[in-house]
Write an enzyme that holds these catalytic residues in place. Structure first.
Site, mmCIF file in Angstrom:
data_model
loop_
_atom_site.group_PDB
_atom_site.id
_atom_site.type_symbol
_atom_site.label_atom_id
_atom_site.label_comp_id
_atom_site.label_asym_id
_atom_site.label_seq_id
_atom_site.Cartn_x
_atom_site.Cartn_y
_atom_site.Cartn_z
ATOM 1 N N CYS A 8 -21.969 -12.703 -1.044
ATOM 2 C CA CYS A 8 -23.070 -11.747 -1.146
ATOM 3 C C CYS A 8 -23.293 -11.150 0.243
ATOM 4 O O CYS A 8 -23.396 -11.880 1.233
ATOM 5 C CB CYS A 8 -24.334 -12.469 -1.621
ATOM 6 S SG CYS A 8 -25.790 -11.407 -1.491
ATOM 7 N N PHE B 261 0.818 -1.216 0.000
ATOM 8 C CA PHE B 261 0.000 0.000 0.000
ATOM 9 C C PHE B 261 0.848 1.261 0.000
ATOM 10 O O PHE B 261 0.619 2.185 -0.754
ATOM 11 C CB PHE B 261 -0.876 0.029 1.263
ATOM 12 C CG PHE B 261 -2.163 -0.757 1.144
ATOM 13 C CD1 PHE B 261 -2.643 -1.184 -0.070
ATOM 14 C CD2 PHE B 261 -2.917 -1.026 2.284
ATOM 15 C CE1 PHE B 261 -3.828 -1.894 -0.169
ATOM 16 C CE2 PHE B 261 -4.113 -1.732 2.201
ATOM 17 C CZ PHE B 261 -4.567 -2.166 0.971
ATOM 18 N N HIS C 257 -6.972 -10.387 7.573
ATOM 19 C CA HIS C 257 -7.704 -9.470 6.679
ATOM 20 C C HIS C 257 -8.411 -10.220 5.555
ATOM 21 O O HIS C 257 -8.754 -9.637 4.533
ATOM 22 C CB HIS C 257 -6.758 -8.400 6.120
ATOM 23 C CG HIS C 257 -6.309 -7.429 7.182
ATOM 24 N ND1 HIS C 257 -5.253 -6.565 7.036
ATOM 25 C CD2 HIS C 257 -6.793 -7.185 8.432
ATOM 26 C CE1 HIS C 257 -5.098 -5.836 8.143
ATOM 27 N NE2 HIS C 257 -6.021 -6.200 9.005
ATOM 28 N N ILE D 173 -3.725 -10.938 1.664
ATOM 29 C CA ILE D 173 -4.937 -11.567 1.136
ATOM 30 C C ILE D 173 -4.600 -12.386 -0.101
ATOM 31 O O ILE D 173 -5.469 -12.760 -0.875
ATOM 32 C CB ILE D 173 -5.994 -10.477 0.813
ATOM 33 C CG1 ILE D 173 -5.399 -9.417 -0.148
ATOM 34 C CG2 ILE D 173 -6.470 -9.798 2.100
ATOM 35 C CD1 ILE D 173 -6.426 -8.399 -0.649
ATOM 36 N N ASP D 174 -3.272 -12.659 -0.288
ATOM 37 C CA ASP D 174 -2.792 -13.219 -1.560
ATOM 38 C C ASP D 174 -2.560 -14.728 -1.554
ATOM 39 O O ASP D 174 -2.165 -15.294 -2.576
ATOM 40 C CB ASP D 174 -1.493 -12.499 -1.982
ATOM 41 C CG ASP D 174 -0.396 -12.565 -0.911
ATOM 42 O OD1 ASP D 174 -0.363 -13.523 -0.107
ATOM 43 O OD2 ASP D 174 0.446 -11.633 -0.886
ATOM 44 N N SER E 246 4.335 -2.160 7.834
ATOM 45 C CA SER E 246 4.592 -0.814 8.350
ATOM 46 C C SER E 246 4.080 -0.686 9.789
ATOM 47 O O SER E 246 4.383 0.281 10.468
ATOM 48 C CB SER E 246 3.913 0.225 7.463
ATOM 49 O OG SER E 246 2.510 -0.013 7.435
ATOM 50 N N CYS F 201 -25.403 -10.512 -6.778
ATOM 51 C CA CYS F 201 -25.670 -11.910 -6.455
ATOM 52 C C CYS F 201 -26.750 -12.458 -7.408
ATOM 53 O O CYS F 201 -27.799 -11.834 -7.574
ATOM 54 C CB CYS F 201 -26.146 -11.995 -5.010
ATOM 55 S SG CYS F 201 -26.620 -13.654 -4.509
ATOM 56 N N CYS G 214 -27.349 -12.293 1.256
ATOM 57 C CA CYS G 214 -27.765 -13.671 1.581
ATOM 58 C C CYS G 214 -26.589 -14.557 1.975
ATOM 59 O O CYS G 214 -26.789 -15.705 2.370
ATOM 60 C CB CYS G 214 -28.542 -14.297 0.414
ATOM 61 S SG CYS G 214 -27.493 -14.714 -1.000
HETATM 62 P P1 NAD Z 1 2.106 -1.521 4.159
HETATM 63 O O1 NAD Z 1 1.997 -1.205 2.710
HETATM 64 O O2 NAD Z 1 1.574 -0.538 5.141
HETATM 65 O O3 NAD Z 1 3.648 -1.745 4.546
HETATM 66 C C1 NAD Z 1 4.483 -2.590 3.841
HETATM 67 C C2 NAD Z 1 5.871 -2.485 4.477
HETATM 68 O O4 NAD Z 1 6.688 -3.444 3.831
HETATM 69 C C3 NAD Z 1 6.529 -1.130 4.288
HETATM 70 O O5 NAD Z 1 6.885 -0.604 5.558
HETATM 71 C C4 NAD Z 1 7.778 -1.409 3.416
HETATM 72 O O6 NAD Z 1 8.915 -0.722 3.897
HETATM 73 C C5 NAD Z 1 7.964 -2.891 3.599
HETATM 74 N N1 NAD Z 1 8.480 -3.577 2.401
HETATM 75 C C6 NAD Z 1 8.028 -3.482 1.120
HETATM 76 N N2 NAD Z 1 8.714 -4.322 0.316
HETATM 77 C C7 NAD Z 1 9.643 -4.932 1.107
HETATM 78 C C8 NAD Z 1 10.650 -5.903 0.864
HETATM 79 N N3 NAD Z 1 10.848 -6.412 -0.347
HETATM 80 N N4 NAD Z 1 11.422 -6.333 1.908
HETATM 81 C C9 NAD Z 1 11.232 -5.813 3.160
HETATM 82 N N5 NAD Z 1 10.287 -4.891 3.450
HETATM 83 C C10 NAD Z 1 9.497 -4.470 2.442
HETATM 84 O O7 NAD Z 1 1.464 -2.958 4.357
HETATM 85 P P2 NAD Z 1 0.880 -3.694 5.658
HETATM 86 O O8 NAD Z 1 1.687 -3.376 6.860
HETATM 87 O O9 NAD Z 1 0.665 -5.090 5.256
HETATM 88 O O10 NAD Z 1 -0.560 -3.044 5.918
HETATM 89 C C11 NAD Z 1 -1.442 -2.592 4.982
HETATM 90 C C12 NAD Z 1 -2.510 -3.527 4.438
HETATM 91 O O11 NAD Z 1 -2.087 -3.927 3.167
HETATM 92 C C13 NAD Z 1 -2.832 -4.809 5.089
HETATM 93 O O12 NAD Z 1 -4.059 -4.693 5.700
HETATM 94 C C14 NAD Z 1 -3.009 -5.822 3.908
HETATM 95 O O13 NAD Z 1 -4.275 -6.415 3.999
HETATM 96 C C15 NAD Z 1 -2.943 -4.971 2.704
HETATM 97 N N6 NAD Z 1 -2.305 -5.440 1.448
HETATM 98 C C16 NAD Z 1 -2.035 -6.741 1.212
HETATM 99 C C17 NAD Z 1 -1.406 -7.108 0.021
HETATM 100 C C18 NAD Z 1 -1.138 -8.563 -0.226
HETATM 101 O O14 NAD Z 1 -1.960 -9.405 0.129
HETATM 102 N N7 NAD Z 1 -0.002 -8.896 -0.828
HETATM 103 C C19 NAD Z 1 -0.989 -6.142 -0.895
HETATM 104 C C20 NAD Z 1 -1.295 -4.790 -0.614
HETATM 105 C C21 NAD Z 1 -1.944 -4.437 0.579
#
Ligand code: NAD
Length: 258
Positions: free
Chosen positions: A134, A38, A126, A108-109, A202, A160, A137
């Site tokens: 839906c 994000f 998450h 969520i991946d 983060s 739905c 329902c």
């Molecule tokens: P965030 O985006 O807030 O933070 C990601 C952190 O990862 C950053 O601080 C960054 O410095 C670090 N980072 C990025 N690439 C890196 C790497 N290669 N090596 C080491 N550190 C690295 O994400 P968050 O803390 O997960 O919180 C935000 C929300 O993002 C979550 O609720 C999640 O559901 C959602 N999200 C998930 C996905 C996924 O499923 N892959 C993708 C995008 C967002």
């Protein structure tokens, strides 16, 4: 300041002496699988406005819902094509070594599943992008079948087919609560782990970020590997700012085989 090699060795020693490791992951563990996070530059929030994606707005505003589905379908296609990277695979090794208590992931991946970790070890706080429901329902939809329908019928706001209700992916959006049982299980594991590994988060999204805080309060050791600093860095036993796919496999290898 200690150099990275010394910090990796220190982290490996902590893994070696631990038997109940709680792994807490965020979007940063999957960026090297090609899924943007994000908050990093080029991340999803540089392309979309996060304030558009609050649950209340999604369910009440059809225009927001169309934007939401556009973003969601786009990111789902990227997630589906992604493969686990060496950091996900290193966590699988911790499970094989009998050291893994649980993985609490904000992601969520499904990349922890696809790396081979057991379903019962993974708590997706998450939710998952791989199914949808839906909101009226409760009917469940397989995400691939739904995406196929969206493309074929050119749908901007899929409904739905049983009751006409709003469909939403089974992810937890801002303003939507985390299911109680998942939160309770995560806090339970945080209270009994002897080492908590925070990987690629983060730590600004709550209540998820309070899980490693609970581990610390319960006397656990803490390792943080993240590209950018977090508010818990000063409390951690080991902090490494760098690439997860390089640092974590090296640390786990040293701990298990070094
Ligand atoms: P965030 O985006 O807030 O933070 C990601 C952190 O990862 C950053 O601080 C960054 O410095 C670090 N980072 C990025 N690439 C890196 C790497 N290669 N090596 C080491 N550190 C690295 O994400 P968050 O803390 O997960 O919180 C935000 C929300 O993002 C979550 O609720 C999640 O559901 C959602 N999200 C998930 C996905 C996924 O499923 N892959 C993708 C995008 C967002």
């Amino acid at each position: 300041m200690e150099d990275t090699k010394a910090l990796i060795e220190k982290g490996a020693e902590l893994i070696k002496s631990s038997s109940k490791i709680l792994v807490f992951t965020g979007a940063g563990i999957s960026t090297e699988s090609g899924i943007p996070d994000f908050r990093s530059p080029g991340g999803l929030w540089s392309k979309y406005d996060p304030s558009d994606f609050y649950f209340q707005k999604i369910i009440s505003d059809p225009d927001i819902r169309k934007k939401y589905w556009k973003m969601s379908s786009e990111t789902y296609r990227v997630m589906k094509a992604a493969k686990p990277n060496p950091a996900h695979k290193a966590i699988k090794k911790l499970e094989e070594a009998g050291k893994l208590l649980a993985i609490v992931t904000q992601n969520i991946d499904r990349l922890h599943h696809r790396a081979g970790n057991s379903e019962e070890k993974i708590i997706e706080i998450h939710g998952t992008a791989f199914s949808a429901s839906c909101l009226s329902c409760g009917k469940k939809f397989d995400r691939d079948e739904l995406e196929e329908r969206i493309l074929k019928e050119n749908l901007e706001d899929p409904r739905c087919d049983s009751c006409g209700g709003i469909i939403k992916p089974d992810t937890v959006s801002f303003g939507q609560p985390i299911p109680q049982e998942k939160l309770e299980a995560s806090f339970r594991f945080a209270s009994i782990c002897d080492l908590c590994l925070v990987l690629g988060s983060s730590l600004v999204v709550y209540p998820a970020a309070s899980i490693p805080e609970r581990a610390l309060d319960s006397g656990s050791k803490l390792i943080i590997i993240n590209r950018d600093p977090t508010h818990l860095d000063k409390m951690a036993d080991v902090v490494i700012h760098g690439s997860l796919s390089k640092i974590l496999p090296e640390m786990v290898h040293l701990a298990l085989e070094g």
